[in-house]
Design a protein around this motif. Structure first.
Motif, PDB file in Angstrom:
ATOM      1  N   ALA A  58       0.770  -1.189   0.204  1.00 49.06           N
ATOM      2  CA  ALA A  58       0.102   0.102   0.035  1.00 49.06           C
ATOM      3  C   ALA A  58       0.872   1.019   0.055  1.00 49.06           C
ATOM      4  O   ALA A  58       1.792   1.246   0.644  1.00 49.06           O
ATOM      5  N   PHE A  59       0.508   2.200  -0.849  1.00 46.26           N
ATOM      6  CA  PHE A  59       1.065   3.414  -0.897  1.00 46.26           C
ATOM      7  C   PHE A  59       0.724   4.307   0.552  1.00 46.26           C
ATOM      8  O   PHE A  59      -0.416   4.421   0.744  1.00 46.26           O
ATOM      9  N   GLN A  60       1.674   4.806   1.347  1.00 46.93           N
ATOM     10  CA  GLN A  60       1.389   5.632   2.427  1.00 46.93           C
ATOM     11  C   GLN A  60       2.322   6.761   2.359  1.00 46.93           C
ATOM     12  O   GLN A  60       3.631   6.749   2.149  1.00 46.93           O
ATOM     13  N   VAL A  65       6.773  11.953   3.977  1.00 38.25           N
ATOM     14  CA  VAL A  65       7.791  11.272   3.261  1.00 38.25           C
ATOM     15  C   VAL A  65       6.825   9.934   2.560  1.00 38.25           C
ATOM     16  O   VAL A  65       6.361   9.319   3.007  1.00 38.25           O
ATOM     17  N   PRO A  66       6.573   9.978   1.115  1.00 44.12           N
ATOM     18  CA  PRO A  66       5.986   8.953   0.668  1.00 44.12           C
ATOM     19  C   PRO A  66       6.550   7.699   0.476  1.00 44.12           C
ATOM     20  O   PRO A  66       7.830   7.813   0.812  1.00 44.12           O
TER      21      PRO A  66
END
Length: 149
Positions: A58-60, A65-66
């Motif tokens: 999952a992108f978080q 900070v990505p």
């Protein structure tokens, strides 16, 4: 309206719902058996089940900070899978070593150390030179790398 009887080469054959259900169930059972066989062959070849869940990604963004978060199966499951795979590889290795010994009459692991007579401080003795720790470590590393290729 066109009647099926008026079309040459077309025959309509019907069977009951019970017969259709039995044929469908039989075909489904056959397909399921084939699927289990393929899963078994995959597990034998790759050492893991196709049913093993993939880790979730999952992108978080955290603190601005990505990044990507990966939720895996856990250290215990990974360790168990690793141990099972390594045990399987070592079992296969033992079979190959046994076949080699049977064919050539000597063990793969046997090394012939170099022996020679020598004298030190007036005392006669035998010196045996092995391959040394560094060479043994290199040979071990090469064997382990070959297992995981």
């Amino acid at each position: 309206s066109v009647d099926e009887e008026d079309i040459p080469g077309v025959t309509v054959a019907a069977c009951s719902a019970t017969q259709q259900r039995a044929a469908y169930t039989s075909r489904l059972v056959s397909l399921f058996d084939q699927l289990q066989e393929v899963k078994s062959l995959y597990a034998q070849k790759f050492g893991e089940s196709v049913d093993t869940p993939e880790p979730e990604r999952a992108f978080q963004v955290q603190d601005g900070v990505p990044g990507i978060v990966i939720n895996g199966c856990g250290a215990e499951d990974q360790q168990a899978a690793y141990t099972k795979r390594v045990d399987s590889l070592f079992a296969d290795l033992q079979v190959v070593k046994s076949l080699y010994a049977r064919k050539f009459g000597e063990s793969v692991d046997a090394s012939d150390p170099e022996e020679r007579s020598e004298e030190q401080d007036g005392v006669l003795g035998v010196a045996i030179n092995g391959c040394g720790a560094q060479q043994q470590r290199l040979a071990y590393t090469m064997r382990m790398n070959a297992l995981f290729e």
